[in-house]
Design an enzyme around this catalytic site. Sequence first.
Site, mmCIF file in Angstrom:
data_model
loop_
_atom_site.group_PDB
_atom_site.id
_atom_site.type_symbol
_atom_site.label_atom_id
_atom_site.label_comp_id
_atom_site.label_asym_id
_atom_site.label_seq_id
_atom_site.Cartn_x
_atom_site.Cartn_y
_atom_site.Cartn_z
ATOM 1 N N LYS A 95 -7.775 -5.108 9.238
ATOM 2 C CA LYS A 95 -7.935 -3.999 8.508
ATOM 3 C C LYS A 95 -7.893 -5.257 7.349
ATOM 4 O O LYS A 95 -7.733 -6.725 7.260
ATOM 5 C CB LYS A 95 -7.056 -3.775 7.851
ATOM 6 C CG LYS A 95 -6.540 -2.965 6.732
ATOM 7 C CD LYS A 95 -5.596 -1.680 6.092
ATOM 8 C CE LYS A 95 -4.564 -2.715 6.088
ATOM 9 N NZ LYS A 95 -3.157 -1.868 5.787
ATOM 10 N N LYS A 154 -5.543 7.634 10.963
ATOM 11 C CA LYS A 154 -6.441 6.442 10.901
ATOM 12 C C LYS A 154 -6.902 5.880 11.996
ATOM 13 O O LYS A 154 -8.006 6.187 12.281
ATOM 14 C CB LYS A 154 -7.027 5.493 9.827
ATOM 15 C CG LYS A 154 -6.718 5.951 7.577
ATOM 16 C CD LYS A 154 -5.939 4.690 7.068
ATOM 17 C CE LYS A 154 -4.424 4.646 7.415
ATOM 18 N NZ LYS A 154 -4.739 3.785 6.507
ATOM 19 N N ASP A 174 -3.154 -4.447 11.101
ATOM 20 C CA ASP A 174 -2.943 -3.711 10.446
ATOM 21 C C ASP A 174 -2.384 -3.975 9.563
ATOM 22 O O ASP A 174 -1.531 -3.527 8.190
ATOM 23 C CB ASP A 174 -2.820 -2.682 11.147
ATOM 24 C CG ASP A 174 -2.791 -1.587 9.932
ATOM 25 O OD1 ASP A 174 -4.025 -1.540 9.137
ATOM 26 O OD2 ASP A 174 -2.297 -1.317 9.575
#
Length: 678
Positions: free
Chosen positions: A257, A97, A217
């Site tokens: 994120k 990702k 994240d």
Amino acid sequence: MTPQTEHNEKAIAFSKKFVLSTNWRMPRSSSMFTKPSWQLHKFQELKSELNFVKNKLDNFNSETWHAHTTKMNPAGLVIGHLKKNIRPDFLTQAWCKFYEILGNSSLLTQERTSKANFNSVHLCEAPGAFISALNHYISLNHRNLNFDWLAMTLNPYHESNGQPDIITDDRLILNTLDKWEFGPDYTGDIFQPKYHEHLLETVSKRFVDGVSLVTADGSIDCQNDPGEQECTVMRLHNYEVMVGLNILKDRGSFVLKTFTIFECNTICRIYLLCCLFESVEIQKPATSKSGNSEIYIVCKDYKGRKFAEPFIQSFFESENHENAMFPLRQIPRTFINEIFKCSSYFSNLQIRTIERNIRSWFLKAEYYNEMKDIQSYVCKEFIKRYNLKPIREDQTLMSKNVSKNYKKKTFDVSYAEKMSRRDLSLREEAEILYKDMTKFCNLENNIWNKNVSVRCKKSNIDVSQVKFCMGKPVTKVRGSKFCDGSLLDCRNKIIDKFPYVERTSDKKTRSSYFKSQLKNCRSDITVCDLTDIYLENRINNVKLQYNCLHAILDSLKHTTNDMLLIGYPLHTQIAIGCLFAMSGMFESYAILKPDCNCGHAFAFFGLQRNIRWLDILYKVLDNILPTSDDYTDSDKALISLLPIQHLIEQKSYHEIVELNNLCLLYEVKPILLDFLRP
């Protein structure tokens, strides 16, 4: 799946993104968290639509559903191909990702990398795939760049951190420990007081050229309430943003994120980012499972800390983060309309995927065959688009693959069954826990087999390697590198909820039993039995460690040759460090086979009176207890006396883990059996 549907899947795989407008009028920092939170009806309707579809999954078995969605994942072949042909040193879904984000977003353009140094900081980063992906990307595309980084995460070696909060895979952390920052209390908790100031001071000293990129994240286990995922992670994501803005240099980039965009503080947070960066884009990478809610906010060209500082200061001075970050009137209607389009776009993508996966559940073979062509396309396109190639071994972050991980065991239940467990009677809960504990019964057929002991040489640790590490006191052991994490988690639940059952053996019985396990046991062997100390202090690990070491030192004074140590709990770095320090004072030692009634023991042979190790143990004793008796967060106590790498590299590490696992099982099985007795 029709040809048109297949074409659409291929077309959107790498184009799931939404560009937001920037250069909005700054909100007032003085208004942060001063007004109650607000809701917008159309966003809440969108949330209800998504949750209605997600609720259809409640009765699917979680593991079989995961296997099904993996086969239906358009990017399902990417990891396998990379593992075989590219061989990154830390390949995970997160690696793919972030590599995709790097390839899509020009985070390292020539203008940004014209200087020789590129420094990044990675928040809530464990196990470290973003760092590995960035290192791989730089090695291929910016070879003249001097790349340095720092990361933070919940410290897997601070025993007050446990499941489900910590990531058990610590391979990268262990190989690069000097690049991980765990904050002033050594827990790695981003919420610890003054953490943002501590991190700013750390990066200012470490990176003269400043921080060019910050990633965040982080997430929190939302399995108990997946419909409120956004609210569950809200506080964490707010902290990540403020900590990141505090350390990022002018013109730097920030990748965060997040999940759905339904609630006021998510909208406010994104609005603030659009005010502080010249470019903001929200992406859903092709390698992010399209049935989940995760999306990434990619922000470029930071206007600078001078613009963000009032917001950072107000945030950390605010006492009620449950309020709205900004009043609704300070968010322009045009921005609200734009972010609603963005929210709708990603929510509809997720809804469509879940509905497709449900349909395909009943026609698996047909859909799996049709998905193969899409998966093949996405895999080839991924390699072609990002020009992926292997890098040299000397460019990787891990020159050797050190792994001492004992993975969390997953129990095969549906979400509905998991929810039903929350309303169980105490007896029903005991039955469930006992059933879970039976999964560990094979521990009894472990390393000992027919032997009564495992002989070990003294540790190869030298006094010069001693390094005292202070941090938040570990009053309760929730995680440990020296036993199975899920077994320890079960033990803590049982100890907290059910009456404790002590072993029937007394000191004399235990001493006689373990002496009988030793061949040619000397009559003058010194016995140090810590079982009663453990029973008195089992709910306060700090006092337990202190009292155990006090008793050990007292026994060492009277030891002339051999020593029998009974019942020493070895779940913490302090205890393991003290054990290896003791082994340095004898010619050899043995781990005796545990007994369900008498517990466990160690035998040490041939005292050598190593005064240096003895002095270390006395220093440990002086530093174990925190500075005051109330154990507040600001107090410091000794966390370890030897670096974690040295402890787990010992040849006896595996045997100690097996010993601890068996001891945990022997401790809690009688508690459950006694409670369940008719």
